[in-house]
Design an enzyme around this catalytic site. Structure first.
Site, PDB file in Angstrom:
ATOM      1  N   SER A   1       7.304   6.174  -6.182  1.00 46.37           N
ATOM      2  CA  SER A   1       6.868   7.428  -5.585  1.00 46.37           C
ATOM      3  C   SER A   1       7.983   8.074  -4.773  1.00 46.37           C
ATOM      4  CB  SER A   1       5.620   7.212  -4.735  1.00 46.37           C
ATOM      5  OG  SER A   1       5.744   6.063  -3.953  1.00 46.37           O
TER       6      SER A   1
ATOM      7  N   HIS B   1       5.514   9.315 -12.692  1.00 41.31           N
ATOM      8  CA  HIS B   1       4.877   9.184 -11.380  1.00 41.31           C
ATOM      9  C   HIS B   1       3.392   9.523 -11.490  1.00 41.31           C
ATOM     10  CE1 HIS B   1       4.430  10.679  -6.988  1.00 41.31           C
ATOM     11  NE2 HIS B   1       4.111   9.423  -7.086  1.00 41.31           N
TER      12      HIS B   1
ATOM     13  N   GLU C   1       3.702  13.324 -13.054  1.00 45.33           N
ATOM     14  CA  GLU C   1       5.040  13.918 -12.954  1.00 45.33           C
ATOM     15  C   GLU C   1       5.970  13.072 -13.811  1.00 45.33           C
ATOM     16  OE1 GLU C   1       5.492  15.866  -8.484  1.00 45.33           O
ATOM     17  OE2 GLU C   1       5.941  13.757  -8.690  1.00 45.33           O
TER      18      GLU C   1
ATOM     19  N   ASN D   1       5.225  15.352  -3.622  1.00 49.78           N
ATOM     20  CA  ASN D   1       5.473  14.784  -2.299  1.00 49.78           C
ATOM     21  C   ASN D   1       6.406  15.652  -1.464  1.00 49.78           C
ATOM     22  OD1 ASN D   1       3.762  12.696  -2.696  1.00 49.78           O
ATOM     23  ND2 ASN D   1       5.337  11.217  -3.294  1.00 49.78           N
TER      24      ASN D   1
HETATM   25  P1  NAI Z   1       1.160  -3.306  -5.168  1.00 43.92           P
HETATM   26  O1  NAI Z   1       1.782  -4.082  -4.067  1.00 43.92           O
HETATM   27  O2  NAI Z   1      -0.321  -3.219  -5.253  1.00 43.92           O
HETATM   28  O3  NAI Z   1       1.673  -3.885  -6.553  1.00 43.92           O
HETATM   29  C1  NAI Z   1       2.971  -4.312  -6.803  1.00 43.92           C
HETATM   30  C2  NAI Z   1       2.880  -5.511  -7.739  1.00 43.92           C
HETATM   31  O4  NAI Z   1       4.171  -5.788  -8.245  1.00 43.92           O
HETATM   32  C3  NAI Z   1       2.387  -6.781  -7.048  1.00 43.92           C
HETATM   33  O5  NAI Z   1       1.293  -7.313  -7.755  1.00 43.92           O
HETATM   34  C4  NAI Z   1       3.582  -7.726  -7.147  1.00 43.92           C
HETATM   35  O6  NAI Z   1       3.220  -9.070  -7.287  1.00 43.92           O
HETATM   36  C5  NAI Z   1       4.290  -7.192  -8.364  1.00 43.92           C
HETATM   37  N1  NAI Z   1       5.691  -7.549  -8.420  1.00 43.92           N
HETATM   38  C6  NAI Z   1       6.623  -7.482  -7.459  1.00 43.92           C
HETATM   39  N2  NAI Z   1       7.791  -7.912  -7.922  1.00 43.92           N
HETATM   40  C7  NAI Z   1       7.620  -8.246  -9.211  1.00 43.92           C
HETATM   41  C8  NAI Z   1       8.462  -8.738 -10.230  1.00 43.92           C
HETATM   42  N3  NAI Z   1       9.752  -8.999 -10.004  1.00 43.92           N
HETATM   43  N4  NAI Z   1       7.935  -8.960 -11.468  1.00 43.92           N
HETATM   44  C9  NAI Z   1       6.627  -8.696 -11.699  1.00 43.92           C
HETATM   45  N5  NAI Z   1       5.799  -8.240 -10.775  1.00 43.92           N
HETATM   46  C10 NAI Z   1       6.276  -8.001  -9.548  1.00 43.92           C
HETATM   47  O7  NAI Z   1       1.816  -1.855  -5.091  1.00 43.92           O
HETATM   48  P2  NAI Z   1       1.314  -0.474  -5.706  1.00 43.92           P
HETATM   49  O8  NAI Z   1       0.629   0.305  -4.688  1.00 43.92           O
HETATM   50  O9  NAI Z   1       0.663  -0.746  -7.003  1.00 43.92           O
HETATM   51  O10 NAI Z   1       2.688   0.274  -5.980  1.00 43.92           O
HETATM   52  C11 NAI Z   1       3.520  -0.040  -7.065  1.00 43.92           C
HETATM   53  C12 NAI Z   1       4.485   1.108  -7.312  1.00 43.92           C
HETATM   54  O11 NAI Z   1       3.763   2.304  -7.555  1.00 43.92           O
HETATM   55  C13 NAI Z   1       5.404   1.425  -6.146  1.00 43.92           C
HETATM   56  O12 NAI Z   1       6.656   1.779  -6.648  1.00 43.92           O
HETATM   57  C14 NAI Z   1       4.742   2.600  -5.468  1.00 43.92           C
HETATM   58  O13 NAI Z   1       5.642   3.399  -4.773  1.00 43.92           O
HETATM   59  C15 NAI Z   1       4.200   3.336  -6.689  1.00 43.92           C
HETATM   60  N6  NAI Z   1       3.109   4.244  -6.432  1.00 43.92           N
HETATM   61  C16 NAI Z   1       2.092   3.879  -5.602  1.00 43.92           C
HETATM   62  C17 NAI Z   1       1.052   4.749  -5.347  1.00 43.92           C
HETATM   63  C18 NAI Z   1      -0.060   4.336  -4.443  1.00 43.92           C
HETATM   64  O14 NAI Z   1      -0.845   5.203  -4.050  1.00 43.92           O
HETATM   65  N7  NAI Z   1      -0.203   3.072  -4.112  1.00 43.92           N
HETATM   66  C19 NAI Z   1       1.015   6.091  -5.965  1.00 43.92           C
HETATM   67  C20 NAI Z   1       2.090   6.348  -6.877  1.00 43.92           C
HETATM   68  C21 NAI Z   1       3.103   5.451  -7.061  1.00 43.92           C
END
Ligand code: NAI
Length: 708
Positions: free
Chosen positions: A429, A450, A462, A500
């Site tokens: 993001s 995104h 996006e 954003n």
């Molecule tokens: P989250 O913490 O729920 O999920 C991240 C996952 O990635 C975790 O399950 C973790 O175990 C896994 N992970 C970390 N390192 C890893 C690796 N080396 N190999 C495999 N899995 C791995 O985080 P979330 O909220 O899902 O965010 C993920 C991405 O999405 C981020 O880049 C965030 O900026 C982006 N994003 C988030 C939004 C939101 O509202 N939460 C909206 C739009 C984008």
């Protein structure tokens, strides 16, 4: 060649609609005239005992009235003439004196459904493209060819209001359940079944239908019951529309008037409201939003020669967290992709697969997919902690932690285990895609996708391109995003991308106003009154305060002082106040709606009383966003004002009836906006200095759009 043709077999006429040169049938003046002529023949030809109305289009019955004629309307009288002509046609179908059966395959919407409602019997094909609905209120108008009269009489008041007031569209199976259609058959026998039904009706057969739709519903049928339904519906419409959208209330009145005083009076009421709404400001803006969204649906996302998009069948998602599992779920449900999820532990993967499957199941339970589709799709999803299945991936989407090094590492590793033509997308993001791409061997195949949260529901995607992204990669990501059911805008790789970036100064300003002593309720109400679905403070809670903090730091770094974040947010997150997801942020969340948590004023060191005039609250918030939107478009973050406006409407809930931030600048007047920004600069500081482009446009009397 005419749009309609008529053939008679054994006393049953087949009236076939096929507007030449168009992918769908729409009803224009010319088509209506032809229709009338054929109805004359149906009526006068003694050999014809009954008829069916069918379309020759592969996936469409009638998409509705001709929208071109509708947007050309300039006066109330012109609108009245148009709507009366439509009513006349449906009235003629009703009073034909011979049964006519609608054989529906494909979209049957708006005026198309009103025509079908005027027929004696409706058979529809069991096909995903067969959809029935009255989407008029979405364009700021109401069904006015008898829809507000005939639908409640056929399916019951409450079901009809649900469709009319929300502009809903039903799949054929749901339409059958609600009594909107009489029979559901395989597409291959649609015509035959319709012909048989027409012949039987001519022989005196009367289909059994529960009167007023679902039997036994006192609320739908008795006068006191209806009064309760109307008053509830009115309250709910007012709450939902905040008084900004006149169409649902007008439709409600047309339905009520018709039930009280009879169909003729109801039709008069429909016509009068339609004529008023059709030339009104809200409808004009909503129609432009509709045109822009439709145009985006066809836009390949690249300029010049359009490369062929790679077919994306196999998808791999790295990071099975909150976003990863939602993205995987959408890919399976919408695009029928074969999806492989990867995370660091099996626990997380298993939970994520289960979440995605249960969201698929709830789609099935809500009637959005059939049992067969559910069974087919749930096994498309699998996962693990290794790279199994990545070898055949057409597209990898990473959704790991928001950390540059972690993202670089997984993208590089993904490159090693995938084919040479695989596309790698990041759902970051805030991190520039170019910085992630710096670590991979094929930066031309790296792109940003995104998604917005919750990814199952949010309609925007996006697609972020760097200066190295190959056009075929962009075209493929756009096409895949569309297959996911998203509206896609292509955005340049600049900090904050589009949504954003224009959101940040608005949220920062809300934080500043809070610190200046403006109550949270006032801030949120000011913006919901402007037309946003939630106010800025509640929105921060929804996004997550930790996420807001991270994003605003990135934007501050990139754009300097005008994007300085609100002080105090760190203190909030340090106390575990992450927003709704942690149960408390600015609001505390029990069951249902949140309540402002007064302790927050202390944490944020807010002033006890505000001296900010009420009008300034609104203009500071709105202009912070509009000014940044002008600047970002000038920086070519988005390709056009159209993309920017649709992005703001779908990505953050900018009020659709205002047409988007750039269209709103046109409405306000660029010169007026510049003056307002200069005044705000004098009173509140240089962050409000009008964007250079706005001053230039004002000097040259330019605007963003030439239409409207
Ligand atoms: P989250 O913490 O729920 O999920 C991240 C996952 O990635 C975790 O399950 C973790 O175990 C896994 N992970 C970390 N390192 C890893 C690796 N080396 N190999 C495999 N899995 C791995 O985080 P979330 O909220 O899902 O965010 C993920 C991405 O999405 C981020 O880049 C965030 O900026 C982006 N994003 C988030 C939004 C939101 O509202 N939460 C909206 C739009 C984008």
């Amino acid at each position: 060649m005419g749009a309609l043709s008529l053939a008679v077999v054994d006393g049953v006429a087949r009236l076939t609609l096929d507007v030449s040169g168009e992918p769908v049938n729409t009803v224009s003046r010319a088509v209506r005239a032809e229709f009338e002529a054929h109805l004359d023949r149906l009526q006068s030809d003694a050999e014809i005992r009954a008829a069916i109305l069918i379309s020759r289009k592969p996936e469409n019955f009638i998409a509705g009235a001709d929208i071109g004629e509708f947007v050309a309307l300039r006066t109330r009288d012109e609108a009245l003439t148009l709507v009366r002509a439509g009513q006349l046609l449906t009235e003629r179908l009703v009073s034909l004196g011979k049964p006519i059966v609608a054989a529906i395959h494909g979209a049957c919407l708006g005026g198309g459904l009103e025509a079908a409602l005027a027929c004696s019997y409706r058979v529809a094909s069991e096909h995903p493209k067969t959809m029935l609905g009255l989407p008029e209120v979405r364009l700021g108008i109401i069904p006015a060819a008898g829809g507000c009269q005939r639908l409640p009489r056929l399916i019951g008041l409450r079901s009809a209001l649900d469709i009319i007031l929300n502009g809903k569209t039903l799949r054929a199976e749901q339409a059958l359940k609600q009594g909107l259609i009489d029979e559901l058959v395989h597409p291959s026998i649609l015509e035959e079944v319709a012909l048989q039904a027409a012949a039987r009706l001519a022989d005196g057969w009367r289909p059994k239908r529960p009167r007023g739709g679902i039997p036994g519903l006192l609320l739908d049928r008795s006068h006191p019951g209806q009064a309760v339904v109307f008053s509830r519906a009115r309250r709910s419409v007012i709450k939902k529309t905040g008084g900004h959208y006149p169409a649902p209330l007008a439709a409600l009145e047309a339905v009520e008037h018709g039930l009280k005083y009879g169909i003729t009076a109801g039709l008069d009421c429909e016509a009068a409201h339609f004529a008023e709404l059709a030339v009104g400001e809200v409808s004009k803006q909503l129609v432009q939003v509709f045109f822009a969204t439709s145009a985006l649906k066809k836009d390949p996302g690249v300029e010049g020669k359009v490369p062929e998009a790679k077919a994306v069948v196999n998808v791999a998602v790295i990071g099975a967290g909150f976003m990863g599992s939602a993205i995987a779920g959408v890919a399976v449900a919408e695009a029928k992709s074969d999806v492989r999820l990867r995370d660091t532990t099996l626990d997380v993967v298993a939970r994520s697969v289960a979440t995605a499957r249960s969201s698929l199941e709830s789609r099935y339970q809500r009637g959005q997919i059939t049992k067969h589709e559910f069974d087919q799709r749930r096994y498309l999803l699998s996962g693990g902690t290794d790279w199994a299945g990545f070898g055949r991936a057409d597209l990898v989407i990473e959704a790991v932690f928001e950390d540059l090094e972690v993202k670089q590492k997984v993208c590089r590793a993904a490159e090693d285990v995938t084919g040479s033509e695989c596309i790698i997308a990041s759902n970051t993001s805030t991190i520039p895609i170019g910085r992630i791409a710096a670590a991979v061997r094929r930066p031309q195949q790296m792109i940003g996708m995104h998604f917005f949260s919750p990814a199952e529901q949010m309609p925007l995607l996006e697609v972020i391109v760097t200066d190295k992204t190959a056009p075929w990669v962009t075209a493929s990501a756009v096409a895949f995003g569309r297959a996911l059911g998203k509206t896609v805008i292509v955005v340049q790789d600049r900090p904050g991308f589009w949504v954003n970036r224009i959101l940040a100064p608005y949220l920062n300003e809300a934080g500043r106003l809070l610190k200046e002593g403006v109550p949270i309720e006032t801030l949120d109400e000011t913006m919901t009154e402007f037309g946003f679905p939630v106010g800025p403070i509640a929105l921060m809670d929804e996004i997550g305060l930790d996420v807001v903090l991270k994003a605003s730091a990135v934007l501050h770094d990139a754009y300097g002082d005008r994007m300085r974040p609100t002080d105090g947010l760190e203190l909030m997150t340090e106390q575990g106040r992450m927003g709704r997801k942690s149960g408390r942020g600015f609001y505390s969340y029990g069951k249902g709606r949140g309540k402002v948590d007064r302790a927050v004023y202390e944490i944020m060191s807010a002033a006890h009383e505000s001296s900010v005039p009420h009008d300034d609250i609104r203009s500071r918030l709105v202009y912070a966003m509009l000014n940044e939107a002008a600047r970002a478009l000038d920086d070519e973050v988005v390709r056009s004002a159209r993309d920017g406006d649709i992005g703001a409407i779908l990505g953050m809930g900018f009020p659709p009836f205002r047409g988007g931030p750039l269209r709103h600048l046109d409405t306000v007047g660029i010169a007026t906006a510049v003056t307002a920004l200069e005044e705000l600069t004098a009173r509140y500081g240089s962050r409000f200095a009008p964007a250079h482009i706005l001053k230039k446009m004002s000097a040259n009397s330019e605007r963003y759009y030439t239409n409207l």
